[in-house]
Design a protein around this motif. Sequence first.
Motif, PDB file in Angstrom:
ATOM      1  N   TRP A 142      -5.925  -2.808   0.369  1.00  0.00           N
ATOM      2  CA  TRP A 142      -4.943  -3.689   1.133  1.00  0.00           C
ATOM      3  C   TRP A 142      -3.634  -2.963   1.671  1.00  0.00           C
ATOM      4  N   ALA A 143      -3.035  -3.169   2.732  1.00  0.00           N
ATOM      5  CA  ALA A 143      -1.558  -2.987   2.988  1.00  0.00           C
ATOM      6  C   ALA A 143      -0.931  -3.796   1.903  1.00  0.00           C
ATOM      7  N   PRO A 144       0.152  -3.174   1.359  1.00  0.00           N
ATOM      8  CA  PRO A 144       0.822  -4.089   0.280  1.00  0.00           C
ATOM      9  C   PRO A 144       1.652  -5.339   1.281  1.00  0.00           C
ATOM     10  N   ASP A 145       1.738  -6.362   0.355  1.00  0.00           N
ATOM     11  CA  ASP A 145       2.194  -7.620   0.929  1.00  0.00           C
ATOM     12  C   ASP A 145       2.812  -8.310  -0.087  1.00  0.00           C
ATOM     13  N   GLN A 205       0.532 -10.847  -1.959  1.00  0.00           N
ATOM     14  CA  GLN A 205      -0.609 -10.627  -2.801  1.00  0.00           C
ATOM     15  C   GLN A 205      -0.408 -10.701  -4.378  1.00  0.00           C
ATOM     16  N   PRO A 206      -1.480 -11.134  -5.119  1.00  0.00           N
ATOM     17  CA  PRO A 206      -1.242 -11.375  -6.648  1.00  0.00           C
ATOM     18  C   PRO A 206      -0.535 -10.032  -7.172  1.00  0.00           C
ATOM     19  N   LYS A 207       0.310 -10.239  -8.251  1.00  0.00           N
ATOM     20  CA  LYS A 207       0.843  -9.047  -8.777  1.00  0.00           C
ATOM     21  C   LYS A 207       0.796  -9.294 -10.376  1.00  0.00           C
ATOM     22  N   PRO A 208       0.586  -8.023 -11.122  1.00  0.00           N
ATOM     23  CA  PRO A 208       0.588  -8.333 -12.586  1.00  0.00           C
ATOM     24  C   PRO A 208       1.796  -8.801 -13.237  1.00  0.00           C
ATOM     25  N   LEU A 209       1.717  -9.571 -14.447  1.00  0.00           N
ATOM     26  CA  LEU A 209       2.901 -10.018 -14.700  1.00  0.00           C
ATOM     27  C   LEU A 209       3.627  -9.140 -15.642  1.00  0.00           C
ATOM     28  N   ARG A 210       4.917  -9.593 -15.705  1.00  0.00           N
ATOM     29  CA  ARG A 210       5.735  -8.497 -16.618  1.00  0.00           C
ATOM     30  C   ARG A 210       5.456  -8.614 -17.966  1.00  0.00           C
ATOM     31  N   PRO A 211       5.492  -7.465 -18.762  1.00  0.00           N
ATOM     32  CA  PRO A 211       5.363  -7.334 -20.131  1.00  0.00           C
ATOM     33  C   PRO A 211       6.128  -8.568 -21.041  1.00  0.00           C
ATOM     34  N   GLY A 212       5.799  -9.086 -21.732  1.00  0.00           N
ATOM     35  CA  GLY A 212       6.536 -10.039 -22.571  1.00  0.00           C
ATOM     36  C   GLY A 212       6.641 -11.383 -21.690  1.00  0.00           C
ATOM     37  N   SER A 213       6.136 -11.730 -20.587  1.00  0.00           N
ATOM     38  CA  SER A 213       6.267 -12.695 -20.010  1.00  0.00           C
ATOM     39  C   SER A 213       5.129 -14.048 -20.150  1.00  0.00           C
ATOM     40  N   PHE A 270      -2.517   2.198  -1.625  1.00  0.00           N
ATOM     41  CA  PHE A 270      -3.049   0.926  -1.035  1.00  0.00           C
ATOM     42  C   PHE A 270      -2.644  -0.155  -2.081  1.00  0.00           C
ATOM     43  N   ALA A 271      -2.550  -1.352  -1.855  1.00  0.00           N
ATOM     44  CA  ALA A 271      -2.722  -2.428  -2.918  1.00  0.00           C
ATOM     45  C   ALA A 271      -4.175  -2.989  -3.375  1.00  0.00           C
ATOM     46  N   LEU A 272      -4.405  -3.262  -4.481  1.00  0.00           N
ATOM     47  CA  LEU A 272      -5.701  -3.673  -4.898  1.00  0.00           C
ATOM     48  C   LEU A 272      -6.624  -2.989  -4.618  1.00  0.00           C
ATOM     49  N   PRO A 273      -6.651  -1.553  -4.844  1.00  0.00           N
ATOM     50  CA  PRO A 273      -7.842  -0.614  -4.617  1.00  0.00           C
ATOM     51  C   PRO A 273      -9.023  -0.680  -5.471  1.00  0.00           C
ATOM     52  N   VAL A 274     -10.230  -0.746  -4.819  1.00  0.00           N
ATOM     53  CA  VAL A 274     -11.305  -0.774  -5.350  1.00  0.00           C
ATOM     54  C   VAL A 274     -12.541   0.428  -4.976  1.00  0.00           C
ATOM     55  N   ALA A 275     -13.161   0.930  -5.653  1.00  0.00           N
ATOM     56  CA  ALA A 275     -14.356   1.661  -5.103  1.00  0.00           C
ATOM     57  C   ALA A 275     -15.457   1.469  -5.678  1.00  0.00           C
ATOM     58  N   ASP A 276     -16.656   1.243  -4.891  1.00  0.00           N
ATOM     59  CA  ASP A 276     -17.952   0.997  -5.600  1.00  0.00           C
ATOM     60  C   ASP A 276     -18.988   2.074  -4.612  1.00  0.00           C
ATOM     61  N   SER A 277     -19.860   2.066  -5.175  1.00  0.00           N
ATOM     62  CA  SER A 277     -21.082   2.858  -4.381  1.00  0.00           C
ATOM     63  C   SER A 277     -22.263   2.169  -3.831  1.00  0.00           C
ATOM     64  N   ALA A 316      -1.306   2.409   9.390  1.00  0.00           N
ATOM     65  CA  ALA A 316      -1.575   1.755  10.846  1.00  0.00           C
ATOM     66  C   ALA A 316      -1.896   0.365  10.522  1.00  0.00           C
ATOM     67  N   LEU A 317      -1.874  -0.184   9.207  1.00  0.00           N
ATOM     68  CA  LEU A 317      -2.313  -1.544   8.853  1.00  0.00           C
ATOM     69  C   LEU A 317      -0.892  -2.331   8.941  1.00  0.00           C
ATOM     70  N   ARG A 318      -1.215  -3.796   9.447  1.00  0.00           N
ATOM     71  CA  ARG A 318      -0.214  -4.504   9.112  1.00  0.00           C
ATOM     72  C   ARG A 318      -0.022  -5.027   7.763  1.00  0.00           C
ATOM     73  N   PRO A 319       0.952  -5.643   7.353  1.00  0.00           N
ATOM     74  CA  PRO A 319       1.064  -6.099   6.016  1.00  0.00           C
ATOM     75  C   PRO A 319      -0.249  -7.172   5.666  1.00  0.00           C
ATOM     76  N   ASP A 320      -0.722  -6.789   4.451  1.00  0.00           N
ATOM     77  CA  ASP A 320      -2.017  -7.828   3.997  1.00  0.00           C
ATOM     78  C   ASP A 320      -3.057  -7.238   4.987  1.00  0.00           C
ATOM     79  N   GLY A 321      -3.138  -6.187   5.747  1.00  0.00           N
ATOM     80  CA  GLY A 321      -4.468  -5.723   6.451  1.00  0.00           C
ATOM     81  C   GLY A 321      -5.279  -5.029   5.553  1.00  0.00           C
ATOM     82  N   LEU A 322      -6.516  -4.993   5.911  1.00  0.00           N
ATOM     83  CA  LEU A 322      -7.516  -4.498   5.005  1.00  0.00           C
ATOM     84  C   LEU A 322      -7.932  -3.124   5.503  1.00  0.00           C
ATOM     85  N   PHE A 323      -8.332  -2.428   4.610  1.00  0.00           N
ATOM     86  CA  PHE A 323      -9.046  -0.858   4.815  1.00  0.00           C
ATOM     87  C   PHE A 323     -10.437  -0.945   4.116  1.00  0.00           C
TER      88      PHE A 323
END
Length: 286
Positions: free
Chosen positions: A243-246, A249-257, A167-174, A110-117
């Motif tokens: 976040w809905a993927p977009d 958003q920041p992405k992890p570097l490829r191994p060896g880069s 979800f992109a960049l998922p975080v869980a806290d309490s 239901a989210l647009r790209p880069d929308g927040l949940f």
Amino acid sequence: MTHPRLTDRAALARARDRARRSPGGMADFLHRCVADDLEERLLMINKSFTDPVVISGYPDLWAELMPSARQVADDEVLALEAGAHDLVVHAMALHWADDPVGQLSQARLALRPDGLFLGFSLGGETLTELRQALAAAEVAEMGGLSPRVAPMGEIRDMGSLMQRAGFALPVADSLPLTVSYETPFHLMRDLRAMGENNVLAERHRVPAPRRLFQRAAEEYARAHATEDGRVRATFEIIVLTGWAPDTSQPKPLRPGSAAMRLADALGAKEIGLGEKARPGRRDDED
């Protein structure tokens, strides 16, 4: 795909209706704590949201708490359109879902790209004192155990569900809360006024004998009394952020880069696999 039934949805609807019509008013303090926490989190995000939606079991309450948002019931199939919202809030209903991954996946779609949940759910530490007291009383009085308090997800498990839902960049806290009551019976009365009493699909349908709850109250007061003679109750609210993927958003570097070796960045000497560090010498003495 079918899922094991956790919740008797008809009984849950009746419990929520009784809570709304509770003589002393609905016990909505957990929802209001969540609304305050939600507001603080949104203030920390450098982004404005124009099309929010709230998924909950109490749309009238959440229309008051978040009047700018559309309200949607926490049905198995959510009344959401793909890509229609930039903010989806799942408010204190996920712990009753038979298919929590399905709920999260529908919210993401239901989210647009880069929308927040943002999801708020009761977690595994909730009512730990009541669980212990009921278990001890039931073993003593009935010779066994039966489902009386809903199983609730642990924070690590809930975070994994976010990943499974895509979800992109998922975080869980309490958000832990400790509340005190005059007696355990006041807590049980409050749970009914929250609509959070036993509506498990596998619950015993025959009313429990009065002596069971009297024994549970005694066990509770003995083990969890406060200094002023009241009893404490724990509520754990797990907060899920994703976040809905977009592509932005920041992405992890490829191994060896990497452009620099870790040893160089730390100013340390790199030791090969076949080498041993020489005792008594600092790396900068070479």
